[in-house]
Design an enzyme around this catalytic site. Sequence first.
Site, short mmCIF file in Angstrom:
data_model
loop_
_atom_site.label_atom_id
_atom_site.label_comp_id
_atom_site.label_asym_id
_atom_site.label_seq_id
_atom_site.Cartn_x
_atom_site.Cartn_y
_atom_site.Cartn_z
N LYS A 36 0.81 -1.21 0.00
CA LYS A 36 0.00 0.00 0.00
C LYS A 36 0.85 1.28 0.00
O LYS A 36 2.05 1.23 0.29
CB LYS A 36 -0.97 -0.05 1.18
CG LYS A 36 -1.97 -1.21 1.00
CD LYS A 36 -3.08 -1.19 2.01
CE LYS A 36 -4.07 -2.33 1.73
NZ LYS A 36 -5.19 -2.30 2.67
N PHE B 186 -15.99 1.81 5.73
CA PHE B 186 -14.62 2.22 5.43
C PHE B 186 -14.34 2.35 3.93
O PHE B 186 -13.24 2.73 3.54
CB PHE B 186 -13.63 1.24 6.05
CG PHE B 186 -13.81 -0.18 5.57
CD1 PHE B 186 -13.28 -0.61 4.37
CD2 PHE B 186 -14.51 -1.10 6.35
CE1 PHE B 186 -13.45 -1.91 3.92
CE2 PHE B 186 -14.68 -2.41 5.92
CZ PHE B 186 -14.15 -2.81 4.70
N ARG C 161 -1.23 -14.75 3.63
CA ARG C 161 -2.12 -14.14 4.60
C ARG C 161 -1.60 -14.33 6.03
O ARG C 161 -1.76 -13.46 6.88
CB ARG C 161 -3.54 -14.65 4.43
CG ARG C 161 -4.15 -14.07 3.14
CD ARG C 161 -5.57 -14.48 2.91
NE ARG C 161 -6.49 -13.92 3.86
CZ ARG C 161 -7.02 -12.70 3.80
NH1 ARG C 161 -6.69 -11.89 2.80
NH2 ARG C 161 -7.89 -12.29 4.69
N THR D 48 -6.08 -8.25 9.99
CA THR D 48 -6.42 -6.95 9.40
C THR D 48 -6.44 -5.83 10.42
O THR D 48 -6.05 -4.71 10.14
CB THR D 48 -7.80 -7.03 8.72
OG1 THR D 48 -7.78 -8.12 7.80
CG2 THR D 48 -8.12 -5.76 7.97
N ARG E 29 1.74 -6.60 8.85
CA ARG E 29 0.82 -5.57 9.34
C ARG E 29 1.20 -5.12 10.74
O ARG E 29 1.03 -3.94 11.08
CB ARG E 29 -0.61 -6.09 9.29
CG ARG E 29 -1.13 -6.20 7.87
CD ARG E 29 -2.50 -6.81 7.80
NE ARG E 29 -3.03 -6.76 6.44
CZ ARG E 29 -3.94 -7.57 5.97
NH1 ARG E 29 -4.46 -8.51 6.75
NH2 ARG E 29 -4.37 -7.45 4.73
N ASN F 145 -3.14 -0.70 6.46
CA ASN F 145 -2.62 -1.90 7.10
C ASN F 145 -1.44 -2.51 6.35
O ASN F 145 -1.09 -3.66 6.56
CB ASN F 145 -3.73 -2.93 7.33
CG ASN F 145 -4.36 -3.42 6.04
OD1 ASN F 145 -3.92 -3.10 4.95
ND2 ASN F 145 -5.40 -4.21 6.18
N HIS G 76 -2.00 -6.08 1.15
CA HIS G 76 -3.23 -6.79 0.82
C HIS G 76 -2.85 -8.17 0.32
O HIS G 76 -1.81 -8.35 -0.30
CB HIS G 76 -3.99 -6.05 -0.29
CG HIS G 76 -5.09 -6.85 -0.92
ND1 HIS G 76 -6.36 -6.88 -0.42
CD2 HIS G 76 -5.08 -7.67 -2.01
CE1 HIS G 76 -7.11 -7.67 -1.16
NE2 HIS G 76 -6.35 -8.16 -2.14
#
Length: 149
Positions: A16, A65, A93, A99, A113, A123, A126
Site C-alpha cells: 500500500k 470504510f 495471509r 487486518t 501488518r 494496514n 493486501h
Amino acid sequence: MYVVPKGLQLTLAIIKPHVVKAPHALQGVNKAILDHGFTVVASKTISLSENQAASFYIEHKDRFFYQRLVNFMASGPVEVKILAKEDAIKEWRQLLGPTKVFRTIFSDPESLRGEYGLTDTRNAVHGSDSEESARKEIQFFFPEATNLF
C-alpha cells in the site's frame, strides 16, 4: 508471458501507498517475501485512479470504510505482485497478520501488518483470500497474465 513452476499456487500482493513511500518499509516487505520462500512471478509499481480503486474494492461498497479505503489507495503509488508458492494464499495471509492493526501490533508484532501497518485502512499490505479472489485480482492488475489460469 509469465512462467510459474508446476504445483505452485498464485496469490496477489499489494503493498500500500504509505509503505511504498517509505524505502525502509518497502525493502522490509520485499525482503520478507523472499525470505519466506515466495517466487515473485510479476511485479510493478502503479498509481490507481479513484475509479480503479473503487472498482477493485467494489465488494466493500456498502461498508463504512469503503470511501476512506478508495481515497487512500488512490493517494500514491502501490506495488502489485503475483506471488507463487505452495499454499501461497494461506502462507501470504499468515505473513500479513490480522487486518485489525491495533490488535495485530500486540498479537502478531512480527507480521507485516504488525510491523508496517498504521491503521485498519493503512494496514500495509493486501492479500487475496481465496483462489477465486486471487484469479480475479491478478487479472485486474495483470490482464496480460491469462496464460497463468
